[in-house]
Design an enzyme around this catalytic site. Sequence first.
Site, short mmCIF file in Angstrom:
data_model
loop_
_atom_site.label_atom_id
_atom_site.label_comp_id
_atom_site.label_asym_id
_atom_site.label_seq_id
_atom_site.Cartn_x
_atom_site.Cartn_y
_atom_site.Cartn_z
CB CYS A 99 -2.57 9.10 -36.31
SG CYS A 99 -2.30 10.70 -35.57
CB CYS B 168 -0.13 11.58 -37.63
SG CYS B 168 -0.37 11.24 -35.89
CG ASP B 169 -0.34 9.76 -41.15
OD1 ASP B 169 0.73 10.38 -41.01
OD2 ASP B 169 -0.52 8.60 -40.72
C1 LIG Z 1 1.54 4.92 -38.08
C2 LIG Z 1 1.62 6.04 -37.06
C3 LIG Z 1 1.98 7.31 -37.46
C4 LIG Z 1 2.07 8.34 -36.54
N1 LIG Z 1 2.46 9.57 -36.96
C5 LIG Z 1 2.61 10.56 -36.07
C6 LIG Z 1 3.05 11.85 -36.49
O1 LIG Z 1 3.26 12.10 -37.68
N2 LIG Z 1 3.17 12.81 -35.53
C7 LIG Z 1 2.89 12.58 -34.21
O2 LIG Z 1 3.07 13.48 -33.38
N3 LIG Z 1 2.48 11.36 -33.78
C8 LIG Z 1 2.32 10.36 -34.67
N4 LIG Z 1 1.88 9.13 -34.26
C9 LIG Z 1 1.54 8.95 -32.84
C10 LIG Z 1 2.84 8.75 -32.04
O3 LIG Z 1 3.59 7.75 -32.66
C11 LIG Z 1 2.53 8.37 -30.60
O4 LIG Z 1 1.71 9.37 -30.02
C12 LIG Z 1 3.79 8.23 -29.79
O5 LIG Z 1 4.66 7.28 -30.38
C13 LIG Z 1 3.49 7.80 -28.36
O6 LIG Z 1 4.72 7.66 -27.72
P1 LIG Z 1 4.90 6.80 -26.40
O7 LIG Z 1 6.31 7.06 -25.98
O8 LIG Z 1 3.84 7.09 -25.44
O9 LIG Z 1 4.69 5.27 -26.79
P2 LIG Z 1 5.04 4.36 -28.04
O10 LIG Z 1 5.64 5.10 -29.16
O11 LIG Z 1 3.80 3.58 -28.28
O12 LIG Z 1 6.15 3.37 -27.46
C14 LIG Z 1 5.82 2.40 -26.51
C15 LIG Z 1 7.08 1.65 -26.11
O13 LIG Z 1 6.77 0.77 -25.02
C16 LIG Z 1 7.34 -0.50 -25.25
N5 LIG Z 1 6.55 -1.51 -24.52
C17 LIG Z 1 5.21 -1.73 -24.57
N6 LIG Z 1 4.88 -2.73 -23.74
C18 LIG Z 1 6.01 -3.15 -23.14
C19 LIG Z 1 6.33 -4.15 -22.17
N7 LIG Z 1 5.38 -4.93 -21.61
N8 LIG Z 1 7.64 -4.31 -21.81
C20 LIG Z 1 8.59 -3.51 -22.32
N9 LIG Z 1 8.36 -2.54 -23.23
C21 LIG Z 1 7.08 -2.37 -23.62
C22 LIG Z 1 7.34 -0.65 -26.76
O14 LIG Z 1 8.30 -1.59 -27.17
C23 LIG Z 1 7.70 0.78 -27.19
O15 LIG Z 1 9.10 0.93 -27.17
C24 LIG Z 1 1.77 8.09 -35.16
C25 LIG Z 1 1.41 6.81 -34.75
C26 LIG Z 1 1.31 5.79 -35.68
C27 LIG Z 1 0.92 4.39 -35.22
#
Ligand SMILES: Cc1cc2nc3c(=O)[nH]c(=O)nc-3n(C[C@H](O)[C@H](O)[C@H](O)COP(=O)(O)OP(=O)(O)OC[C@H]3O[C@@H](n4cnc5c(N)ncnc54)[C@H](O)[C@@H]3O)c2cc1C
Length: 316
Positions: A132, A135-136
Site C-alpha cells: 500500500c 499507507c507506507d
Molecule cells: C501491510 C498493510 C498496511 C496497511 N497500512 C495502512 C495504513 O497505514 N493506513 C490505512 O488507512 N490503511 C492501511 N492498510 C489498508 C487497511 O488495512 C485496509 O484498508 C483495511 O484493513 C480494510 O478493512 P476491512 O475491515 O475492510 O477488512 P480487513 O482488515 O481485510 O479484515 C477482513 C476481516 O474479515 C475476516 N474474514 C475474511 N474472510 C472470512 C471468512 N470467510 N469468514 C470469517 N471471517 C473472514 C478476516 O479474518 C478479517 O478479520 C494497510 C494494509 C496492509 C495489508
Amino acid sequence: MYKSIIIGTGPAGLTAAIYLARANLKPLVIEGPQPGGQLTTTTDVENFPGFPEGIMGPELMDNMRKQAERFGAEFRTGWVNSVDLSKRPFKLQVEGLGELVSDTLVLSTGATAKYLGIPGEQDNVGRGVSTCATCDGFFFRGKEIIVVGGGDSALEEAGFLTRFASKVTVVHRRDELRASKIMQDRVRANEKVEWALNRTPIEVVTSDTGVTGLKVRNNETGAEEVIEASGVFVAIGHHPNTGFLGGQIDTDDNGYIVVKPGTSLTNVPGVFACGDVQDSRYRQAITAAGSGCMAALDCEKYIENLEHEAAASAAK
Ligand SMILES: Cc1cc2nc3c(=O)[nH]c(=O)nc-3n(C[C@H](O)[C@H](O)[C@H](O)COP(=O)(O)OP(=O)(O)OC[C@H]3O[C@@H](n4cnc5c(N)ncnc54)[C@H](O)[C@@H]3O)c2cc1C
C-alpha cells in the site's frame, strides 16, 4: 438466532459492531482467520485520524474491538464456509461454530493483497515490504524503492512514490507492461522512475538494518541480479474475500461486492457490505471504518422496518 451477524473484524466490521451494539442490537461478530484484519500485519499507522503520534496497527484494532465489546458485541472465532441467502433468516455454515442463523448480515471480509510468495517477503511486511503506497510511502522519504507489477495500479503507485523516494524502480516479469498507454506515458516521463522489465523477483534481500533490495532473475540471460532499495512495494493486485458467498451476492468483474451507490445495500435485502470487500478504489482503514458505520445504520433501519412489519401483521 441473531438479529445481526457481522463477518470480519477489520476496521469495517468493528465499526459496524460498535454502532450495532450501541443500537442495542447485540450483534455477533465472527472474527475469521485474521482477527483485527489487515492492519494487524503492519506497524505504524500514521493516517488514521485521532492519533497525532500515529498508532501501531494491532493496537488500533485491539482498541476498536474493546470499544465494540464495551457496548455488548459478542465475538466468536470461526471461518464462514458458506451462507444460504435464499430466504430470511439467513443461514451460515461456520467452521468451528456450526450453523448460525440471523435476520441480517454485514459482510466485511476485506480483500487480500496478492504477494509474490518469495523468501524474505512475508517476514518483512510492514518492515520494508508493503502492498500500500498510500499507507507506507511517507516512511521512505529520500530512499530508493522498488515497485513490483506492470498494471495500472502498479504504475500509479510508482508515480505516487516518487513524491517521497529518491528513485523508484519498476520491476515486471514481462517485457511489456499491462498498464494503459496513458499511464505508461505519464510514468515514463517521470525522471525518478527506472525500469527493470523482464525480471522475475526471487528474494527480498535484507540485512540487520532491514530490507536492502530485491534479487531478480533476468529472464533474457538467466542471470541473477540484486536491485538495491529500502522498500519493496508489491502491486500485483488484491482479491476480495467473497468465495463463501457462492455467487449469491452481485459482484463486479474483479469479485468486489457491488453496493447501491452511496449505501451499503447489496442485491439481497438484509445483507449489507462494507470495507475493502466492496471497495477496489480507496482501500484505507478510515474508508473501511466509514463504510462500516454506513452498513450498521442501513442494517438498523432494515431491522426497524422488519419489526414494524411484524408488529403490524400481529395487530391484524
Ligand atoms: C501491510 C498493510 C498496511 C496497511 N497500512 C495502512 C495504513 O497505514 N493506513 C490505512 O488507512 N490503511 C492501511 N492498510 C489498508 C487497511 O488495512 C485496509 O484498508 C483495511 O484493513 C480494510 O478493512 P476491512 O475491515 O475492510 O477488512 P480487513 O482488515 O481485510 O479484515 C477482513 C476481516 O474479515 C475476516 N474474514 C475474511 N474472510 C472470512 C471468512 N470467510 N469468514 C470469517 N471471517 C473472514 C478476516 O479474518 C478479517 O478479520 C494497510 C494494509 C496492509 C495489508
